[in-house]
Design a protein around this motif. Structure first.
Motif, PDB file in Angstrom:
ATOM      1  N   GLN A   1      38.392  32.972  51.545  1.00  0.00           N
ATOM      2  CA  GLN A   1      38.493  32.917  50.093  1.00  0.00           C
ATOM      3  C   GLN A   1      37.177  33.401  49.503  1.00  0.00           C
ATOM      4  O   GLN A   1      36.102  32.966  49.928  1.00  0.00           O
ATOM      5  N   GLY A   2      37.249  34.291  48.534  1.00  0.00           N
ATOM      6  CA  GLY A   2      35.992  34.777  47.987  1.00  0.00           C
ATOM      7  C   GLY A   2      36.147  35.564  46.714  1.00  0.00           C
ATOM      8  O   GLY A   2      37.245  35.988  46.328  1.00  0.00           O
ATOM      9  N   GLY A   3      35.017  35.767  46.053  1.00  0.00           N
ATOM     10  CA  GLY A   3      34.989  36.535  44.827  1.00  0.00           C
ATOM     11  C   GLY A   3      35.054  38.028  45.099  1.00  0.00           C
ATOM     12  O   GLY A   3      35.089  38.478  46.244  1.00  0.00           O
ATOM     13  N   THR A   4      35.032  38.804  44.031  1.00  0.00           N
ATOM     14  CA  THR A   4      35.064  40.249  44.170  1.00  0.00           C
ATOM     15  C   THR A   4      33.745  40.753  44.748  1.00  0.00           C
ATOM     16  O   THR A   4      32.692  40.146  44.551  1.00  0.00           O
ATOM     17  N   TRP A   5      33.795  41.822  45.496  1.00  0.00           N
ATOM     18  CA  TRP A   5      32.616  42.433  46.110  1.00  0.00           C
ATOM     19  C   TRP A   5      31.878  41.475  47.064  1.00  0.00           C
ATOM     20  O   TRP A   5      30.691  41.633  47.300  1.00  0.00           O
TER      21      TRP A   5
ATOM     22  N   LEU B   1      38.297  27.706  57.262  1.00  0.00           N
ATOM     23  CA  LEU B   1      38.104  28.257  55.919  1.00  0.00           C
ATOM     24  C   LEU B   1      36.684  28.762  55.762  1.00  0.00           C
ATOM     25  O   LEU B   1      35.717  28.037  56.035  1.00  0.00           O
ATOM     26  N   PHE B   2      36.549  30.007  55.304  1.00  0.00           N
ATOM     27  CA  PHE B   2      35.253  30.570  54.958  1.00  0.00           C
ATOM     28  C   PHE B   2      35.258  30.946  53.476  1.00  0.00           C
ATOM     29  O   PHE B   2      36.217  31.552  52.993  1.00  0.00           O
ATOM     30  N   LEU B   3      34.213  30.575  52.771  1.00  0.00           N
ATOM     31  CA  LEU B   3      34.052  30.930  51.366  1.00  0.00           C
ATOM     32  C   LEU B   3      32.956  31.986  51.243  1.00  0.00           C
ATOM     33  O   LEU B   3      31.940  31.907  51.929  1.00  0.00           O
ATOM     34  N   SER B   4      33.158  32.960  50.388  1.00  0.00           N
ATOM     35  CA  SER B   4      32.150  34.000  50.203  1.00  0.00           C
ATOM     36  C   SER B   4      32.088  34.420  48.740  1.00  0.00           C
ATOM     37  O   SER B   4      33.047  34.238  47.987  1.00  0.00           O
ATOM     38  N   ASN B   5      30.949  34.958  48.360  1.00  0.00           N
ATOM     39  CA  ASN B   5      30.787  35.462  46.991  1.00  0.00           C
ATOM     40  C   ASN B   5      29.852  36.661  46.998  1.00  0.00           C
ATOM     41  O   ASN B   5      29.460  37.164  48.055  1.00  0.00           O
ATOM     42  N   LEU B   6      29.493  37.085  45.815  1.00  0.00           N
ATOM     43  CA  LEU B   6      28.671  38.276  45.631  1.00  0.00           C
ATOM     44  C   LEU B   6      27.372  38.236  46.439  1.00  0.00           C
ATOM     45  O   LEU B   6      26.919  39.254  46.952  1.00  0.00           O
ATOM     46  N   ASP B   7      26.789  37.056  46.571  1.00  0.00           N
ATOM     47  CA  ASP B   7      25.503  36.922  47.256  1.00  0.00           C
ATOM     48  C   ASP B   7      25.607  37.084  48.770  1.00  0.00           C
ATOM     49  O   ASP B   7      24.585  37.174  49.454  1.00  0.00           O
ATOM     50  N   ASP B   8      26.836  37.092  49.299  1.00  0.00           N
ATOM     51  CA  ASP B   8      27.023  37.245  50.744  1.00  0.00           C
ATOM     52  C   ASP B   8      27.111  38.706  51.170  1.00  0.00           C
ATOM     53  O   ASP B   8      27.241  39.004  52.360  1.00  0.00           O
ATOM     54  N   ASN B   9      27.068  39.604  50.204  1.00  0.00           N
ATOM     55  CA  ASN B   9      27.193  41.032  50.506  1.00  0.00           C
ATOM     56  C   ASN B   9      25.942  41.774  50.036  1.00  0.00           C
ATOM     57  O   ASN B   9      25.744  41.983  48.839  1.00  0.00           O
TER      58      ASN B   9
ATOM     59  N   ARG C   1      26.602  44.946  40.612  1.00  0.00           N
ATOM     60  CA  ARG C   1      26.172  43.554  40.566  1.00  0.00           C
ATOM     61  C   ARG C   1      25.788  43.143  39.143  1.00  0.00           C
ATOM     62  O   ARG C   1      26.192  42.081  38.655  1.00  0.00           O
ATOM     63  N   THR C   2      25.026  43.970  38.471  1.00  0.00           N
ATOM     64  CA  THR C   2      24.582  43.676  37.103  1.00  0.00           C
ATOM     65  C   THR C   2      25.763  43.549  36.156  1.00  0.00           C
ATOM     66  O   THR C   2      25.832  42.628  35.335  1.00  0.00           O
ATOM     67  N   GLU C   3      26.726  44.472  36.271  1.00  0.00           N
ATOM     68  CA  GLU C   3      27.892  44.453  35.392  1.00  0.00           C
ATOM     69  C   GLU C   3      28.773  43.228  35.644  1.00  0.00           C
ATOM     70  O   GLU C   3      29.295  42.622  34.694  1.00  0.00           O
ATOM     71  N   LEU C   4      28.950  42.861  36.911  1.00  0.00           N
ATOM     72  CA  LEU C   4      29.776  41.698  37.235  1.00  0.00           C
ATOM     73  C   LEU C   4      29.145  40.408  36.722  1.00  0.00           C
ATOM     74  O   LEU C   4      29.831  39.540  36.159  1.00  0.00           O
ATOM     75  N   ILE C   5      27.839  40.272  36.903  1.00  0.00           N
ATOM     76  CA  ILE C   5      27.151  39.070  36.434  1.00  0.00           C
ATOM     77  C   ILE C   5      27.233  38.962  34.915  1.00  0.00           C
ATOM     78  O   ILE C   5      27.455  37.875  34.367  1.00  0.00           O
TER      79      ILE C   5
END
Length: 255
Positions: free
Chosen positions: A31-35, A191-199, A207-211
């Motif tokens: 489960q994770g966010g975009t990018w 279950l693994f969780l991931s987000n923008l900071d994992d990539n 990154r700037t636009e998403l934040i």
């Protein structure tokens, strides 16, 4: 004395890749966010496992590994998983010395969408299914359900039944669905969780636009930046805790 050949590591070892390549559970949920690198990392995992796994059947005979990547439909697969597959293979081959490139040579059948590797006759197929009956055809060693919230439970269940080794799933958690109700928290599921900071490979502009978008929209920030489960719109009871069985003191409840 033989000299060792130093080969630069062609795999972008994101946290998603490292977590999943080491997983041993029959079902691995991402489960994770975009990018966050979910799809790219999992395609890397499928390629490496398909080429390196040794599996023997009950008779002791070694089987050629078959992996299946499933999407909601073919257009989504072409834009996502198949595109990532081509990029990953090209990157790996470009990084290897000439005498090792043959390990990743394959023939692609565009009709059946099957990549068959010459090295060990293993294969990766890309497919989508319209109903559970069509999902019953064939058994594979690895299954990867890409954007699993676009796949029905009836189809997913059949695919998991027929995975001989492991099933991987990924999705953006827009709202709870069958993964949350039937898999997460159950024995045999990781279950693994991931987000923008994992990539580490997210372009700075993206990154700037998403934040910035996340700061303007709390729901977007929760789901697509943090990778946390969103809420279903229009629900009557927004705060629900799912349980496996009715408490013993209750026999029946009606509204």
């Amino acid at each position: 004395m033989n000299k060792a050949i130093l080969i630069p590591n062609p795999i972008h070892e994101s946290r998603v890749f490292l977590n999943n390549i080491a997983a041993t559970e029959p079902v691995v949920v991402n489960q994770g966010g975009t990018w966050s690198g979910k799809t790219f990392g999992l395609i890397q995992v499928v390629i490496i496992l398909t080429l390196t796994t040794i599996f023997k059947n009950k008779e002791g005979r070694e089987e050629n590994i078959k992996s299946l990547v499933v999407g909601q439909d073919v257009p989504n697969l072409k834009k996502g998983a198949i595109s990532d597959f081509n990029e990953i293979i090209d990157t790996i081959v470009d990084s290897f010395p000439e005498n090792c490139k043959h390990l990743f040579e394959y023939t692609y059948n565009s009709t059946d969408k099957i990549a068959k590797f010459h090295f060990n006759n293993s294969e990766i197929q890309f497919s989508s299914f319209q109903n559970k009956q069509s999902a019953k055809a064939g058994k594979r060693h690895y299954v990867f359900m890409n954007e699993a919230n676009g796949i029905s439970w009836s189809i997913a269940e059949q695919l998991m039944f027929r995975a001989k080794i492991r099933t991987f799933l990924d999705y953006n958690p827009d709202a709870p669905f069958w993964v949350h109700h039937k898999l997460i928290g159950k024995k045999g599921t990781r279950l693994f969780l991931s987000n923008l900071d994992d990539n580490d490979f997210v372009p700075p502009k993206v990154r700037t636009e998403l934040i910035a978008k996340g700061k303007a929209n709390a729901s977007f920030h929760k789901v697509y930046i943090l990778g946390k489960t969103g809420a279903t719109e229009g629900i009557v009871f927004p705060n629900v805790r799912w349980i496996q069985a009715m408490p013993k003191q209750y026999k029946r409840e009606a509204f």
